[in-house]
Motif scaffolding. Structure first.
Motif: not given
Length: 349
Positions: A128-129, A158-162, A194-196
């Motif tokens: 994520v980081h 959790l990594l979808s936004f990546k 995490l998409f905002g």
């Protein structure tokens, strides 16, 4: 080195049995107020017995206060040329990502979907980081293979936004509502967040939807729901307003009870949760005085329209949740006093 770090060193060096809760209390303080020097001192303790759960508690202040040099030492010591993630101490992969050690990214990607569950969680939290552009296609493939499964590596979403776009969000919602076990939906909830901030309404809907059981304590979903609501800017004031404007006569008492249970668990975490597993995640800035006012204050002296009075009116004065909220009121009062004291110490006025 601050005093809390020195105290941890003394306790772990004494040879006496130490209580995990006491160590955690000290590590919380170091994580908030420590420096790089504190991180290195605690890291030296960690390497003495890195697989012991007490030493694992030291990783929270280590990653909050550490630097890239520490991450490099950790990588060389535990990860480089490692053929099995099972032998990597729990939490290490998370720390490497948290400290921005980009050289570890390929290793973390390799263990995202590995056979050892703890390493998979740590790898996802670490990635994520880190920049993941060169691994985007691989991560997207891993995610696609998991979508709509009942059981899966919990933090892969959790990594979808990546590795995807916002077009993925409706699929994540459908996955969480219709297919995913509630034992596995924490990563979906946080992954959406995490998409905002644009996902504020989505997270709000998830919190109030019983299909998600987003406040579950046994599954750990409550923690990630709390992290999610903070990151998208959803406030306690808004949750309280949602409940007070809720028409129980139309929707039913059971739905109202569910919302009160969700709010209660989120407030419990506001009171007690200190960990920051995602460095860049936004934090709730509402003061306890504000929360107390929104929850427990009367608007006039003539009628109790606080949450307690409102629950009396809508659920009856013997309802089980009244006792929980009365205890919550006392705890919020204590934290409010501590908050005011801390402000006085910090400002001197």
């Amino acid at each position: 080195m601050i005093g809390a770090t020195a105290r941890i060193i003394d306790m772990l060096g004494s040879g006496n049995k130490v209580d995990a809760s006491i160590i955690s209390a000290y590590t919380d303080v170091v994580a908030q107020y420590g420096t790089v020097k504190d991180a290195w001192e605690l890291y030296r303790l960690f390497v003495e017995d890195p697989h012991h759960y007490i030493r694992g508690l030291l990783l929270q202040p280590i990653m909050r206060c550490g630097d890239v040099a520490l991450a490099q030492d950790m990588y060389e010591r535990y990860v480089r040329n490692q053929t099995s993630s099972e032998h990597i101490p729990d939490g290490v992969l998370h720390v490497l990502g948290y400290l921005g050690y980009v050289e570890a990214a390929a290793d973390l990607v390799a263990w995202v979907n590995g056979p050892y569950g703890a390493a998979s969680v740590d790898a996802c939290l670490g990635l994520v980081h880190l920049p993941c552009e060169s691994f985007r296609e691989r991560l997207a493939t891993e995610l696609e293979q998991a979508v709509d499964q009942h059981l899966f590596d919990e933090f892969l979403p959790l990594l979808s936004f990546k590795c995807t776009t916002e077009d993925m969000i409706p699929r994540l919602v459908h996955w969480g509502e219709r297919h995913a076990s509630v034992d596995c939906n924490a990563g979906i909830i946080a992954g959406i967040a995490l998409f905002g901030e644009e996902q504020k309404d989505t997270i709000r809907s998830i919190l109030w939807n019983p299909l998600w059981e987003a406040h579950g304590t046994a599954t750990g979903s409550c923690v990630w729901s709390y992290i999610a609501m903070q990151h998208v800017g959803l406030t306690f004031r808004e949750l309280i307003q949602d409940i007070k404007s809720y028409d129980a006569s139309k929707a039913g008492v059971q739905d109202l009870e569910y919302r009160l249970e969700v709010l209660y668990e989120m407030l419990e975490l506001k009171l007690s949760y200190r960990v920051q597993p995602i460095r860049f995640a936004r934090r709730n800035e509402e003061s306890f005085a504000q929360i107390y006012s929104d929850l427990f204050s009367w608007s006039t002296e003539h009628k109790d329209d606080s949450i307690i009075g409102w629950m009396n009116d809508n659920l009856g004065y013997k309802h089980r949740l009244l006792k929980q909220y009365d205890e919550l009121r006392k705890r919020v009062e204590i934290r409010m006093v501590h908050e005011i004291e801390l402000e006085h110490v910090q400002t001197g006025s």
